[in-house]
Design an enzyme around this catalytic site. Structure first.
Site, PDB file in Angstrom:
ATOM      1  CE  LYS A  29     -12.307  -3.304  -0.062  1.00 41.28           C
ATOM      2  NZ  LYS A  29     -13.222  -3.725   0.957  1.00 41.28           N
ATOM      3  CE  LYS A  57      -4.526  -1.431   1.501  1.00 43.87           C
ATOM      4  NZ  LYS A  57      -5.659  -1.217   2.380  1.00 43.87           N
ATOM      5  CE  LYS A  85      -6.130  -8.357  -2.116  1.00 45.21           C
ATOM      6  NZ  LYS A  85      -6.141  -7.744  -0.787  1.00 45.21           N
TER       7      LYS A  85
END
Ligand code: TYM
Length: 330
Positions: A199, A114, A196
């Site tokens: 969203k 992230k 993966k």
């Protein structure tokens, strides 16, 4: 005497909720609901580790609440609250950050990923996020925490911090077990099956939203990346097909052998349509219920307020114990 064990889990209300979230986590929450005393949360405090637009954030939170109820959270027996409504989460998080090593947090792969993605905004919150997650779980003395594979490392950290605290003082926290279902623990992107399903992916064709309409679901599965063979079987180098078989298996409860037999001699085109139809069959009733719930804001408010009261009572019991053990004046 109540002999049921406690289950805790949470999800971020950060916009789209995907089929990956559903299969990896939510479906298991619902399946385990009768066996455990369940406490679920919308982890809205986690969501601000990435900058949010206030209006959209509020809307996403209410919609996620309605959607999770529509998925089957039984609000009569389970607690389902909004994390920011229970101050004990923030309070315990500060305390536990003083029992967590900088080095431990630096090793979190989700932080590394992230912080690369949001390199212009690497906040302390993004770094210490797993401590907040540990607090969520430990406040409720959870025995079991159903999550997808991507949360495994955070669960290990939670266990380590709890064990550390227990050994410095006296047993205070229950050591939680992750529940990671083998089938569906990591649903992959439809466009890049080694990644993966997420969203936050910029390509909407890579994920199915629980709220996608049937036509979009069919379109996305038709476009899903597969391989140059044309036999529906689970195998090495067939990541796209393996992923579609996993999705189909989770939607229909069929084993991989049964799926291989069902589609023996048929091409990928037919298989993809069947996967799409199985997903549509599962999501349509959820979408109908979602629309109905969303039109009843008073009911939603009653549910999350009552749940927050129940959660606060349980969480404060743990928090008070922790504060007392450390030596804070009551
Ligand atoms: P979040 O909101 O990213 O995801 C919610 C749940 O969905 C699972 N998941 C997946 N499972 C399979 N395949 C995928 N592609 C996939 N993508 C997501 C996640 O593993 C998760 O179980 N930090 C957590 C929320 C949280 C939490 C907690 C969870 C906050 N506090 C305490 C458990 C206990 C998160 O960001 O999940």
């Amino acid at each position: 005497m109540n002999e049921k064990k406690t289950l805790f889990s949470a999800i971020q209300p950060s916009g789209t909720i995907t089929l990956g979230n559903y299969i990896g986590a939510i479906k298991n929450w619902i399946d385990l609901q009768d066996k455990f005393d369940c406490i679920f949360a919308l982890a809205d405090l986690h969501t601000i580790t990435v900058r949010q637009d206030p209006k959209a954030f509020r809307k996403n939170t209410i919609e996620a609440y309605a959607l999770l109820l529509a998925c089957g959270i039984n609000i009569k027996d389970s607690i389902f609250f909004i994390q920011s409504h229970v101050p004990a989460h923030s309070q315990l998080s500060w305390v536990l950050s003083c029992y967590t090593q900088f080095g431990e947090l630096s090793r979190m792969t989700q932080f590394k990923d992230k912080s690369q993605k949001h390199s212009d905004n690497i906040t302390c919150g993004l770094f210490s996020y797993p401590v907040l997650m540990a607090s969520d779980i430990l406040l409720y003395q959870a025995d079991v925490v159903p999550v997808g594979a991507d949360q495994k490392q955070h669960l290990e950290l939670t266990r380590n911090v709890a064990e550390r605290f227990n050994s410095i003082y006296t047993p205070t926290f229950k050591i939680p077990e992750p529940y990671i279902h083998k089938n569906g623990a990591k649903i992959m992107s439809l466009q890049e099956p080694l990644k993966k399903m997420s969203k936050s992916d910029s390509n909407p064709n890579s994920y199915i939203s629980i709220l996608d309409k049937p036509d979009d679901i069919i379109k996305k599965f038709k476009r899903a990346i597969t391989d140059s063979e044309s036999s529906v079987r689970f195998g090495e180098g067939k990541d796209g097909i393996n992923n579609l078989m996993t999705i189909y298996s989770c939607m229909t409860n069929k084993s991989f052998d049964e799926i291989e037999n069902e589609f023996s001699g048929l091409g990928y085109g037919e298989f993809k349509l069947s996967v799409a139809q199985a997903v549509i069959d599962k999501l349509t009733p959820i979408q109908t219920k979602f629309t109905e719930l969303l039109s009843n804001k008073d009911y939603l408010e009653k549910c999350y307020k009552e749940s927050a009261e129940k959660a606060t009572y349980i969480a404060n019991k743990t928090l008070n114990k922790v504060m007392k053990k450390i030596g804070f004046i009551n």
